[in-house]
Motif scaffolding. Structure first.
Motif, PDB file in Angstrom:
ATOM      1  N   PRO A 181       5.601  -8.477   6.732  1.00  0.00           N
ATOM      2  CA  PRO A 181       5.667  -9.422   5.657  1.00  0.00           C
ATOM      3  C   PRO A 181       5.418 -10.675   5.999  1.00  0.00           C
ATOM      4  O   PRO A 181       4.986 -11.137   7.054  1.00  0.00           O
ATOM      5  N   LEU A 182       5.179 -11.635   4.656  1.00  0.00           N
ATOM      6  CA  LEU A 182       4.812 -12.792   4.788  1.00  0.00           C
ATOM      7  C   LEU A 182       5.893 -13.747   4.274  1.00  0.00           C
ATOM      8  O   LEU A 182       6.488 -13.346   3.480  1.00  0.00           O
ATOM      9  N   TYR A 194       7.247 -11.613   1.248  1.00  0.00           N
ATOM     10  CA  TYR A 194       6.271 -10.935   0.442  1.00  0.00           C
ATOM     11  C   TYR A 194       5.841  -9.888   1.357  1.00  0.00           C
ATOM     12  O   TYR A 194       5.545  -9.912   2.375  1.00  0.00           O
ATOM     13  N   LEU A 195       5.794  -8.511   0.696  1.00  0.00           N
ATOM     14  CA  LEU A 195       5.372  -7.610   1.391  1.00  0.00           C
ATOM     15  C   LEU A 195       4.514  -6.547   0.508  1.00  0.00           C
ATOM     16  O   LEU A 195       5.210  -5.853  -0.501  1.00  0.00           O
ATOM     17  N   HIS A 196       3.216  -6.568   0.519  1.00  0.00           N
ATOM     18  CA  HIS A 196       2.436  -5.681  -0.064  1.00  0.00           C
ATOM     19  C   HIS A 196       2.568  -5.738  -1.709  1.00  0.00           C
ATOM     20  O   HIS A 196       2.691  -4.506  -2.144  1.00  0.00           O
ATOM     21  N   GLY A 197       2.745  -6.732  -2.139  1.00  0.00           N
ATOM     22  CA  GLY A 197       3.012  -6.835  -3.850  1.00  0.00           C
ATOM     23  C   GLY A 197       4.743  -6.957  -3.984  1.00  0.00           C
ATOM     24  O   GLY A 197       4.863  -6.659  -5.309  1.00  0.00           O
ATOM     25  N   HIS A 198       5.479  -6.827  -3.320  1.00  0.00           N
ATOM     26  CA  HIS A 198       7.029  -7.084  -3.532  1.00  0.00           C
ATOM     27  C   HIS A 198       7.494  -8.094  -2.783  1.00  0.00           C
ATOM     28  O   HIS A 198       7.050  -8.530  -1.744  1.00  0.00           O
ATOM     29  N   TYR A 199       8.718  -8.489  -3.429  1.00  0.00           N
ATOM     30  CA  TYR A 199       9.477  -9.443  -2.673  1.00  0.00           C
ATOM     31  C   TYR A 199      10.778  -8.848  -2.030  1.00  0.00           C
ATOM     32  O   TYR A 199      11.353  -7.878  -2.872  1.00  0.00           O
ATOM     33  N   TYR A 200      11.123  -9.231  -0.809  1.00  0.00           N
ATOM     34  CA  TYR A 200      12.368  -8.671  -0.143  1.00  0.00           C
ATOM     35  C   TYR A 200      13.093  -9.827   0.470  1.00  0.00           C
ATOM     36  O   TYR A 200      12.748 -10.640   0.772  1.00  0.00           O
ATOM     37  N   ASP A 201      14.493  -9.196   0.701  1.00  0.00           N
ATOM     38  CA  ASP A 201      15.304 -10.168   1.417  1.00  0.00           C
ATOM     39  C   ASP A 201      14.871  -9.923   2.846  1.00  0.00           C
ATOM     40  O   ASP A 201      14.388  -8.893   3.205  1.00  0.00           O
ATOM     41  N   ILE A 202      15.292 -11.201   3.608  1.00  0.00           N
ATOM     42  CA  ILE A 202      15.097 -11.007   5.033  1.00  0.00           C
ATOM     43  C   ILE A 202      16.235 -10.207   5.539  1.00  0.00           C
ATOM     44  O   ILE A 202      17.175 -10.623   5.158  1.00  0.00           O
ATOM     45  N   GLY A 203      15.792  -9.312   6.357  1.00  0.00           N
ATOM     46  CA  GLY A 203      16.932  -8.421   6.731  1.00  0.00           C
ATOM     47  C   GLY A 203      17.825  -8.943   7.853  1.00  0.00           C
ATOM     48  O   GLY A 203      17.823 -10.067   8.391  1.00  0.00           O
TER      49      GLY A 203
END
Length: 190
Positions: A14-15, A165-174
């Motif tokens: 991710p970025l 940001y991960l390949h076109g999607h947004y995520y919470d950092i785990g």
């Protein structure tokens, strides 16, 4: 497990999903979402952003040679995406997102009040690379949300709820899985 060759591309994920704010006066302050960003040196503190020349913010960054990187949170996710898919040529992004610009301390570009950490930067060099130009920059100032500083004066960025940001999607950092150096830390119980 096996591996197959894939088409060449930038699959380093991710970025961080950041909002870069720019402009040198309130009437031209703008912002854009960027994932192509990172650290390049710790002393002196330096980082980079890569921006497509056709973006509305591009000439503002080139003209002023300053910008501010604002980390984003779960609460800022909608605005983070919106800022990245709408143009400052057509919208006042501050009004449309409800994000609050405050004047920079060391740069003319604004800081986003809602961001837990904002990095004020001065461009040292622009490298033309293809679809994006890389802005290699010196960090002049870091502004942090005072609510993330504990009683001992330690900055607790983990509490901010950052997104990636991960390949076109947004995520919470785990969840944290270890602290730097945990793989070689000596067991005190032995």
């Amino acid at each position: 497990m096996s591996k197959i060759s894939w088409r060449p591309g930038t699959q380093i994920y991710p970025l961080p999903a950041v909002i870069v704010s720019c402009g040198n006066k309130p009437e031209n302050w703008n912002m854009l979402t960027i994932a192509w960003t990172g650290t390049i040196c710790s002393d002196p503190a330096m980082c980079f952003i890569s921006v497509r020349p056709e973006r509305a913010s591009y000439p503002l960054i080139v003209e002023n040679m300053e910008f501010t990187i604002n980390l984003t949170t779960r609460d800022m996710a909608f605005a983070t995406d919106w800022v990245g898919v709408r143009s400052g040529r057509e919208y006042n992004k501050w009004e449309k997102t409800g994000l609050t610009p405050i004047p920079g301390e060391k740069v003319s570009s604004p800081t986003i009040l809602e961001s837990p950490l904002s990095i004020e930067c001065r461009v040292k060099e622009i490298i033309k690379l293809g679809t994006h130009d890389m802005f290699i920059s010196e960090v002049l100032n870091v502004r942090v949300d005072s609510g993330l500083i504990d009683e001992a004066g330690k900055f607790d960025l983990e509490k901010a709820g950052l997104i990636a940001y991960l390949h076109g999607h947004y995520y919470d950092i785990g969840d944290m899985i270890g602290k730097f150096g945990f793989s070689v830390k000596k067991d005190k119980n032995k």
